[in-house]
Write an enzyme that holds these catalytic residues in place. Structure first.
Site, PDB file in Angstrom:
ATOM      1  CG  HIS A  28      -7.572 -19.421 -85.865  1.00 45.27           C
ATOM      2  ND1 HIS A  28      -6.849 -20.013 -86.888  1.00 45.27           N
ATOM      3  CD2 HIS A  28      -6.952 -19.808 -84.728  1.00 45.27           C
ATOM      4  CE1 HIS A  28      -5.852 -20.722 -86.387  1.00 45.27           C
ATOM      5  NE2 HIS A  28      -5.893 -20.604 -85.069  1.00 45.27           N
ATOM      6  CG  HIS A  30      -6.089 -21.403 -79.944  1.00 43.55           C
ATOM      7  ND1 HIS A  30      -6.230 -22.752 -80.171  1.00 43.55           N
ATOM      8  CD2 HIS A  30      -5.626 -20.866 -81.101  1.00 43.55           C
ATOM      9  CE1 HIS A  30      -5.859 -23.023 -81.419  1.00 43.55           C
ATOM     10  NE2 HIS A  30      -5.487 -21.893 -82.004  1.00 43.55           N
ATOM     11  CG  HIS A 208      -4.644 -25.162 -86.051  1.00 41.98           C
ATOM     12  ND1 HIS A 208      -5.906 -25.189 -85.519  1.00 41.98           N
ATOM     13  CD2 HIS A 208      -4.023 -24.085 -85.482  1.00 41.98           C
ATOM     14  CE1 HIS A 208      -6.046 -24.175 -84.676  1.00 41.98           C
ATOM     15  NE2 HIS A 208      -4.919 -23.494 -84.632  1.00 41.98           N
ATOM     16  CD  GLU A 211       0.452 -22.380 -86.721  1.00 39.05           C
ATOM     17  OE1 GLU A 211       0.014 -23.470 -86.319  1.00 39.05           O
ATOM     18  OE2 GLU A 211       0.585 -21.383 -85.971  1.00 39.05           O
ATOM     19  CG  ASP A 289      -3.420 -18.562 -83.589  1.00 39.41           C
ATOM     20  OD1 ASP A 289      -4.215 -19.425 -83.176  1.00 39.41           O
ATOM     21  OD2 ASP A 289      -2.338 -18.859 -84.143  1.00 39.41           O
ATOM     22  CG  ASP A 290      -2.725 -18.747 -79.318  1.00 37.24           C
ATOM     23  OD1 ASP A 290      -3.503 -19.378 -78.599  1.00 37.24           O
ATOM     24  OD2 ASP A 290      -2.234 -19.211 -80.374  1.00 37.24           O
TER      25      ASP A 290
HETATM   26  N1  HPA Z   1      -1.055 -23.497 -83.760  1.00 39.96           N
HETATM   27  C1  HPA Z   1      -1.243 -24.731 -83.309  1.00 39.96           C
HETATM   28  N2  HPA Z   1      -1.753 -24.978 -82.117  1.00 39.96           N
HETATM   29  C2  HPA Z   1      -2.098 -23.964 -81.339  1.00 39.96           C
HETATM   30  C3  HPA Z   1      -1.932 -22.658 -81.748  1.00 39.96           C
HETATM   31  C4  HPA Z   1      -1.385 -22.419 -83.035  1.00 39.96           C
HETATM   32  O1  HPA Z   1      -1.182 -21.281 -83.496  1.00 39.96           O
HETATM   33  N3  HPA Z   1      -2.376 -21.886 -80.741  1.00 39.96           N
HETATM   34  C5  HPA Z   1      -2.805 -22.687 -79.764  1.00 39.96           C
HETATM   35  N4  HPA Z   1      -2.639 -23.961 -80.123  1.00 39.96           N
HETATM   36 ZN    ZN Z   2      -4.567 -21.558 -83.793  1.00 43.04          ZN
END
Ligand code: HPA
Ligand code: ZN
Length: 342
Positions: A28, A30, A208, A211, A289-290
């Protein structure tokens, strides 16, 4: 001094050592979320792009968010500097080079074509740069990979269909489709048609869910979109019956602890549901994630959560094994990687 440090650090040093050296997969991530502020500034300069930040420190200071939408606004703004094929290539190489240092042996990467095509960047520019980076990363460091094309859920389904049409030419390069961006108010069912069509075209599907959104969205993603893996899924942890079902289905969850902390999904990491999932036999994995925005790459995520939840060596091994089992590799490929974990 040493005594003092050992009191401050609750985590056994051997757990941290194991985290750093154990071979693992990241499922996971991006790619746009790996854009470090220094690279953002240098790409803006290379492309003559007018960025609203004067320098990397100013950009970093702007990374101030308390929920998903505040983060996304900054993330889409930063992605504006990605214009040429070589920008996507450089971004990918930068991530894979870090991945190698963290003993990531396989990675499954999200890209958001609509973030770029909406700015006039061609789909072919984005995917060719990314693909070339992945091929070069495998050649240099032996890191295998899969690519996941993610639809932006704040846009309408028609836009996602248009993106799917463009992706069909690159079927051999894309393993799965996903769903990301602003969750609340954009339930999985909004994308039922495009997910059905994506599956018919041979793509695996992920989404997703849970969250910021409710448990209902996780259930919908499974029942309506037929996904093979849940991205995040935090909202599932309070429903015992559902945990049992996730465990029986062997449904993987790609959890992202530092992301959850930065976006206010959990108040502190001691409240993170990772251990609840593991104890319930759910195939939980840890991911970043990011990482350029959330303050840590994969090993930082493992270390932070191991410390907060007092994870031991067998938890870490289980998470590494899960990361391989939950991947989209073939059985034979998984077995080969699992042998490296030992
Ligand atoms: N959640 C939803 N969309 C996203 C995320 C995330 O953590 N990171 C990049 N796009
Ligand atoms: Zn994500």
């Amino acid at each position: 001094m040493v005594y003092l440090l050992s009191i401050i650090s609750h985590m056994d040093n051997s757990v941290e050592k194991l985290i750093k050296k154990i071979p693992k997969a990241e499922l996971h991530l991006h790619i746009e979320g790996t854009l470090e502020s220094e690279m953002m500034l240098s790409l803006a300069k290379r492309n003559n792009f007018e960025l609203k930040y004067r320098d990397a420190e100013e950009a970093k200071r702007a990374y101030n968010f308390s929920n998903l939408q505040e983060f996304l606004d900054i993330y889409y703004e930063g992605a504006g500097v990605l214009l040429q094929e070589e920008d996507f290539y450089d971004l990918m190489i930068a991530y894979l080079s870090r991945a190698k240092d963290e003993n990531i042996i396989h990675t499954e990467i999200f890209f958001d074509p609509q973030t770029h095509t909406s700015r006039g960047v061609k789909f072919s520019t984005v995917i060719t740069g990314i693909r070339n980076g992945l091929v070069e990363g495998e050649r240099r460091w032996g890191i295998s990979s899969k690519l996941i094309m993610s639809y932006l859920r704040h846009l309408d389904e028609k836009d996602a269909f248009k993106t799917l049409e463009e992706a069909l030419k690159y079927k051999g390069w894309i393993t799965a489709v996903g769903l990301d961006s602003s969750e609340v108010g954009h339930p999985p069912s909004k994308f039922r048609g495009v997910f059905e069509r994506s599956a018919r075209e041979g793509f695996l599907t992920v989404a997703h869910a849970g969250e910021e959104g409710p448990l209902e969205y996780v259930k919908e993603a499974i029942e309506v979109l037929g996904i093979a893996r849940i991205d995040h899924g935090n909202a599932s942890h309070r429903d015992r019956e559902f945990l049992k079902k996730l465990s029986e289905m062997k449904m993987p969850l790609t959890l992202c602890p530092l992301s959850n902390l930065k976006l206010g999904v959990v108040k502190n990491l001691r409240e993170h549901p990772l251990k609840i999932f593991l104890d319930a036999g759910v195939m939980a994995t840890v991911n970043s994630d990011d990482p350029a925005y959330f303050g840590g790459y994969l090993n930082d995520n493992y270390i932070a959560v191991a410390e907060s939840l007092s994870l031991n060596e067998s938890h870490i091994k289980k998470l590494a094994v899960n990361s391989i089992e939950a991947s989209f590799l073939s059985k034979a490929e998984k077995n080969a990687l699992l042998e490296r974990i030992g």
